[in-house]
Design an enzyme around this catalytic site. Structure first.
Site, short mmCIF file in Angstrom:
data_model
loop_
_atom_site.label_atom_id
_atom_site.label_comp_id
_atom_site.label_asym_id
_atom_site.label_seq_id
_atom_site.Cartn_x
_atom_site.Cartn_y
_atom_site.Cartn_z
N CYS A 86 0.82 -1.23 0.00
CA CYS A 86 0.00 0.00 0.00
C CYS A 86 0.85 1.27 0.00
CB CYS A 86 -0.94 0.00 1.20
SG CYS A 86 -1.72 -1.60 1.48
N CYS A 209 -12.92 0.13 8.71
CA CYS A 209 -12.15 -0.39 7.58
C CYS A 209 -12.39 0.47 6.34
CB CYS A 209 -12.59 -1.81 7.25
SG CYS A 209 -12.57 -2.94 8.67
N LYS A 331 -10.31 6.02 4.38
CA LYS A 331 -11.60 5.58 4.88
C LYS A 331 -12.76 6.02 4.00
CE LYS A 331 -14.68 3.84 7.38
NZ LYS A 331 -15.32 3.55 6.09
N HIS A 335 -9.27 3.54 -1.16
CA HIS A 335 -7.90 3.02 -1.09
C HIS A 335 -7.60 2.10 -2.27
CE1 HIS A 335 -4.14 1.67 0.36
NE2 HIS A 335 -4.54 0.67 1.12
#
Lengths: 389, 137
Positions: A86, A209, A331, A335
Site C-alpha cells: 500500500c 475499515c 476511509k 484506497h
C-alpha cells in the site's frame, strides 16, 4: 542537494468503475496532473517515471509501469514500477525526488494505479491479504483487518483507547470525504453509526475499515530551474523519509506502534528542518481506524498512548489545530492500493494552492503525507512547504 | 485460490509448524520465530540454535474474525462462525501468530493462558496441512 518542487498533481475518481481499465484510470489522473500545472509542461520533458502498483488481480504483472506510461504518450521515457504494497506510490514519489536530487532528472512523474473491484469474491479475498506476512501470520488465519485488529486490541489494553475513540476516525473522515467529489464513500456517518457497525475483526467493525477501490493518481516534480519556468507559487518538497519494518506484526518489538513510521518521520523532519509542531495539516494512512491513531503517535502529533484523547479533542478536525485527512482519507476517499500514496499528495497540492473547494482550510503552509505498506513493513513520509527555498 | 506456501516449503518448516521450534541467537540469546534469517533483536546473522519450546504462553493480542476470511479458511469460518486469531507470547519470550481452537474465541482476551496443539489448518491441492493451534490451558 538539489531542490525539488511539486508542480502538478491529479487523480481519477476513486470508486468502483466497471467501464474503466487500469490504463484509462491512469490516463485520467495523469491528464489532471498535467492540467493542474500553472504554466504549460510538455509531457515529453518528463525524464523519469515511477509507477506504484500492487497489481491486484494479477492483470499486467510484468512491465505494468511502461504499460500505463505508453498509454499517455510517454513511450520511450524511462519508467520503473514500484511495489511496496500500500506504500507503492509513496515510495514511487521518493524515487522521483531522489532522481531529481541526483541530477538524473529535471522533471519526474510519480503515480500509482489499482483496480480492485472487477474480481470474484475469492480472488479479492486472496489479494487483500497478500501484503501481510504470508507464511506464518496469514497461515494462522489472520486477515489483514485481523492484524490491525490485534494492534487495536493491544492499544486498547495498554493505553485505554476506547471503541468510541476509534469511531471518531470514521466520523471525521467521512465528514471530510463528503466534501470531496473524488471520494469513493462520499457520505457522512454519525458517531453512533460508526460505533455500531457490523463486526469484521473484533474490535474493528465495517466503519473501521477502508473500502477497496479502483483509481489512479499522478504527481509531477521538477528541479528549481523547471519550476521557475512554470510557476510563481511554488511548493517545495522539503523532506523525504522512508523506512522498512518487520513484515509480520509478531516479529516487531511493539504491538502498539509502527517503528517504520517513527524512523521515516524522523528522517523527513530532519531534512525539512522542522518538528511535528510545525506541521499544519497531514494526510495519513488510515486503512483502519487504529492506523490513524497509531500515525498520530508515530508522527509525533501527540504523545505515545494519547492518540485516543487527541482525536476526541477535535485537534485533527478541519477547524482543529492540525487537520488530518481533509481529503476523507483512505476511509472515505478510498484506497486503490497503488494509487494511495500519490493520491495523498493531490490533497496537499490542492490545499496549499487554495483549490480544495468546499473542504478548503485557509492558512495552511506546511503539509505532510504518511503512507504505510502492509501493517508497517514499509513507510514513506514526505513534507511539503510553500515558497522557494 | 488461496494464500500459498508450496508443499516443499511447508515440509521444510515442519518442526516449527508442528512443535513451534524457535531459534536462539548465539550472540544476544534472544529467541526468534521462525528460526531463520537475521536476529530480530540484534540483527546478527549467525546460525540460530534450534530450541523446542514448551508450547505454553500468554495471549498478547486477540481478535475474532467474523468476515472476510481468506479462501483457505472459508470453510472453517462457515462451520464455526468466527475465527480467533491471536498473537501468543511463548513462555520462552518470543511471539508467534496463532489460531484459537477447542473453545469459543469470544471468551478469550489478552492475558489468557494457552497451549499449543496440532490441528488441521486447511486443505490445499488435495493435501491436508497440519500445524499448531492454541487452546485454553
Amino acid at each position: 542537494m538539489r531542490e525539488v518542487y511539486l508542480v502538478g498533481a491529479g487523480q481519477s475518481d476513486f470508486g468502483s468503475f466497471p467501464t474503466e481499465s487500469y490504463r484509462s484510470l491512469f490516463k485520467t489522473a495523469f491528464e489532471h496532473a498535467l492540467d493542474s500545472t500553472d504554466g504549460e509542461l510538455d509531457r515529453r520533458r518528463i525524464d523519469e517515471a515511477y509507477i506504484g502498483t500492487l497489481g491486484v488481480g494479477g492483470r499486467q504483472l510484468g512491465l505494468v509501469g511502461p504499460s500505463v506510461t505508453e498509454h499517455v504518450g510517454l513511450d520511450g521515457t524511462s519508467c520503473t514500477r514500484i511495489e511496496n504494497a500500500c506504500a507503492a506510490s509513496g515510495v514511487a514519489l521518493r524515487q522521483a525526488i531522489l532522481a531529481i536530487r541526483a541530477g538524473a532528472a529535471d522533471t519526474a512523474l510519480a503515480g500509482g494505479v489499482e483496480v480492485m473491484n472487477d474480481m470474484s469474491s475469492d480472488r479479492t479475498r486472496f489479494w487483500l491479504g497478500v501484503s501481510g506476512e504470508t507464511e506464518w501470520e496469514r497461515m494462522a488465519g489472520t486477515t489483514f483487518a485481523g492484524v490491525y485488529a490485534q494492534m487495536a486490541d493491544a492499544h486498547m489494553g495498554e493505553h485505554g483507547t476506547t471503541r468510541e475513540q476509534l469511531s471518531h476516525v470514521a466520523y471525521k473522515n467521512h465528514a471530510n470525504g463528503a466534501k470531496n467529489p473524488h471520494a469513493h464513500l462520499g457520505f457522512e456517518c454519525s458517531l453512533e453509526d460508526a460505533i455500531e457497525g457490523t463486526t469484521v475483526a473484533d474490535p474493528l467493525n465495517l466503519y473501521d475499515c477502508c473500502p477497496t477501490s479502483d483509481g489512479a493518481s499522478a504527481v509531477l516534480l521538477a528541479s528549481r530551474e523547471v519550476a521557475e519556468e512554470l510557476t510563481d507559487n511554488p511548493i517545495r518538497v522539503t523532506g523525504s523519509g522512508q523506512a522498512s519494518g518487520r513484515v509480520g506484526l509478531f516479529q516487531r518489538p511493539t504491538l502498539t506502534g509502527i517503528p517504520a513510521t517513527e524512523k521515516a518521520a524522523e528522517q523527513a523532519y530532519e531534512e525539512a528542518d522542522c518538528s511535528p509542531e510545525d506541521i499544519d495539516f497531514a494526510e495519513v494512512h488510515d486503512c483502519f481506524s487504529i492506523a490513524e491513531l497509531l500515525a498520530y503517535e508515530g508522527l509525533g502529533f501527540c504523545e505515545e498512548g494519547e492518540a485516543g484523547p487527541y482525536i476526541e479533542s477535535g485537534a485533527t478536525m478541519p477547524d482543529g489545530e492540525r487537520p488530518v485527512n481533509l481529503s476523507g482519507g483512505l476511509k472515505s476517499k478510498g484506497h486503490p492500493i497503488g494509487a494511495t500514496g500519490t493520491g495523498q499528495v493531490v490533497e496537499i497540492y490542492k490545499q496549499l494552492r487554495g483549490e480544495a473547494g468546499d473542504r478548503q482550510v485557509d492558512g495552511l503552509s506546511r503539509g505532510l503525507t504518511h503512507n504505510v505498506g502492509g501493517s508497517g513493513g514499509s513507510v514513506a513520509v514526505h513534507v511539503f512547504e510553500e515558497g522557494w527555498a | 485460490m488461496g494464500a500459498y506456501v508450496s508443499i516443499p516449503t511447508w515440509w521444510q518448516q515442519l518442526d516449527s509448524r508442528y512443535r513451534l521450534v524457535v531459534g536462539q541467537c548465539p550472540d544476544c540469546e534472544a529467541f526468534n520465530f521462525p528460526p531463520e534469517g537475521a536476529c530480530a533483536t540484534c540483527a546478527s546473522v549467525a546460525a540460530f540454535e534450534r530450541i523446542e519450546p514448551e508450547g505454553t504462553g500468554t495471549i498478547v493480542a486477540h481478535t475474532v474474525i467474523e468476515g472476510g476470511a481468506p479462501p483457505e479458511f472459508e470453510a472453517l469460518l462457515e462451520a464455526e462462525d468466527a475465527i480467533g486469531a491471536v498473537l501468543v507470547e511463548l513462555d520462552e519470550g518470543v511471539r508467534v501468530p496463532g489460531m484459537l481452537t477447542d473453545c469459543d474465541p469470544h471468551e478469550f482476551a489478552r492475558g489468557d493462558r494457552v497451549e499449543a496443539v496440532v490441528r488441521k489448518m486447511f486443505e490445499q491441492e488435495g493435501i491436508v496441512r497440519y500445524g499448531a493451534k492454541f487452546r485454553p490451558v
